[in-house]
Write an enzyme that holds these catalytic residues in place. Sequence first.
Site, PDB file in Angstrom:
ATOM      1  N   SER A  33       0.828  -1.203   0.000  1.00 23.97           N
ATOM      2  CA  SER A  33       0.000   0.000   0.000  1.00 23.97           C
ATOM      3  C   SER A  33       0.864   1.254   0.000  1.00 23.97           C
ATOM      4  O   SER A  33       1.705   1.451   0.877  1.00 23.97           O
ATOM      5  CB  SER A  33      -0.899   0.013   1.237  1.00 23.97           C
ATOM      6  OG  SER A  33      -1.800  -1.062   1.218  1.00 23.97           O
ATOM      7  N   ARG A  86       0.030  -8.031  -4.113  1.00 24.23           N
ATOM      8  CA  ARG A  86       0.314  -9.222  -3.313  1.00 24.23           C
ATOM      9  C   ARG A  86      -1.010  -9.851  -2.886  1.00 24.23           C
ATOM     10  O   ARG A  86      -2.051  -9.193  -2.845  1.00 24.23           O
ATOM     11  CB  ARG A  86       1.161  -8.880  -2.084  1.00 24.23           C
ATOM     12  CG  ARG A  86       0.521  -7.888  -1.159  1.00 24.23           C
ATOM     13  CD  ARG A  86       1.056  -7.830   0.280  1.00 24.23           C
ATOM     14  NE  ARG A  86       2.446  -7.993   0.536  1.00 24.23           N
ATOM     15  CZ  ARG A  86       3.291  -7.008   0.877  1.00 24.23           C
ATOM     16  NH1 ARG A  86       2.844  -5.765   0.966  1.00 24.23           N
ATOM     17  NH2 ARG A  86       4.557  -7.255   1.139  1.00 24.23           N
ATOM     18  N   THR A  87      -0.939 -11.125  -2.559  1.00 23.79           N
ATOM     19  CA  THR A  87      -2.069 -11.818  -1.939  1.00 23.79           C
ATOM     20  C   THR A  87      -1.933 -11.698  -0.433  1.00 23.79           C
ATOM     21  O   THR A  87      -0.856 -11.943   0.119  1.00 23.79           O
ATOM     22  CB  THR A  87      -2.089 -13.305  -2.346  1.00 23.79           C
ATOM     23  OG1 THR A  87      -2.318 -13.402  -3.758  1.00 23.79           O
ATOM     24  CG2 THR A  87      -3.193 -14.051  -1.615  1.00 23.79           C
ATOM     25  N   HIS A  88      -3.012 -11.285   0.232  1.00 21.20           N
ATOM     26  CA  HIS A  88      -3.006 -11.156   1.684  1.00 21.20           C
ATOM     27  C   HIS A  88      -3.601 -12.400   2.335  1.00 21.20           C
ATOM     28  O   HIS A  88      -4.470 -13.062   1.761  1.00 21.20           O
ATOM     29  CB  HIS A  88      -3.807  -9.929   2.120  1.00 21.20           C
ATOM     30  CG  HIS A  88      -3.151  -8.631   1.780  1.00 21.20           C
ATOM     31  ND1 HIS A  88      -3.208  -8.089   0.522  1.00 21.20           N
ATOM     32  CD2 HIS A  88      -2.415  -7.763   2.530  1.00 21.20           C
ATOM     33  CE1 HIS A  88      -2.539  -6.941   0.505  1.00 21.20           C
ATOM     34  NE2 HIS A  88      -2.041  -6.729   1.712  1.00 21.20           N
ATOM     35  N   GLU A 187      -6.950  -3.413  13.812  1.00 18.12           N
ATOM     36  CA  GLU A 187      -6.723  -3.819  15.190  1.00 18.12           C
ATOM     37  C   GLU A 187      -7.544  -2.936  16.137  1.00 18.12           C
ATOM     38  O   GLU A 187      -7.788  -1.761  15.881  1.00 18.12           O
ATOM     39  CB  GLU A 187      -5.231  -3.691  15.552  1.00 18.12           C
ATOM     40  CG  GLU A 187      -4.304  -4.462  14.632  1.00 18.12           C
ATOM     41  CD  GLU A 187      -4.062  -3.764  13.296  1.00 18.12           C
ATOM     42  OE1 GLU A 187      -4.297  -2.540  13.191  1.00 18.12           O
ATOM     43  OE2 GLU A 187      -3.666  -4.459  12.344  1.00 18.12           O
ATOM     44  N   ASN A 229      -0.883   5.785   9.052  1.00 17.06           N
ATOM     45  CA  ASN A 229      -1.804   6.297  10.065  1.00 17.06           C
ATOM     46  C   ASN A 229      -1.309   5.887  11.446  1.00 17.06           C
ATOM     47  O   ASN A 229      -0.517   4.954  11.578  1.00 17.06           O
ATOM     48  CB  ASN A 229      -3.216   5.729   9.844  1.00 17.06           C
ATOM     49  CG  ASN A 229      -3.216   4.210   9.781  1.00 17.06           C
ATOM     50  OD1 ASN A 229      -3.043   3.631   8.707  1.00 17.06           O
ATOM     51  ND2 ASN A 229      -3.378   3.564  10.920  1.00 17.06           N
TER      52      ASN A 229
END
Length: 266
Positions: A33, A86-88, A187, A229
């Site tokens: 990202s 990418r694959t998460h 989270e 962030n």
Amino acid sequence: MTDDPFALAASAADFLRSHFGTDGVDIALVLGSGWSSGADQLGEPLGEIELGAVPGFSKPVVSGHGGALKLVRTTGGRVAAIFTGRTHFYEGRGADAVVHGVRTAAAWGASTLVLTNGCGGLNPAWAPGTVVLINDHINLTGATPLHGATFIDLSEAYSSRLRDVARAVDPALPEGVYVQFRGPQYETPAEVRMAGILGGDLVGMSTTLETIAAREAGLEVLGLSLVTNAAAGMGDSNLDHAEVLQAGRDAGPRLAALLAGIVGRL
């Protein structure tokens, strides 16, 4: 399509050799990202293909993640494969799918891997847009890409030599420990506090499984996190994926220059 993840990676590498007409690559980069905007400044373009066309890969499902594999020749004369997506793990395809790009790069001859991501920061001094060198990680996914009794030393999962290379480009780069959660939910403040108690400085949803697979394959790993962030409970606002994407866009020129400088020295 084989069920053997290593055979699938070898098949993908053979496909890419044929497609690009090159026997191998030296470096692989996974742009997370906020990082993809720098792909076009990493060297002389040698070719490009959509990842979905390569055996074992799928089109990215997350907004803001690219879906191409680009091949470039760096200013140092090395051949670099750049994965702009990418694959998460939270996509539910399993750990082997997450690390397929890493294993493909290894089968294609890469010896160095640069992993990047966007993340939440626990250190109030790291404002959004800060790049942090990953010096260690905590894997809270409950998963591993390793199969069976495969014992891999992770004493130096992230190369100190490569961190020195990065600091030669930007001496001010701080270091920190990256904590991967499963996601896709962000989270909670309590989970962020837990990560800090465990020794974490950064929280996100990628990178650690790829690093484990890279070390299994013998690749040297450099990890770079863009703080997009403040982690939950560390700031005044709620978390929003649009905020993550905007932080990446705002930092784009700096990220491109940093990556170009590092890759040129590898």
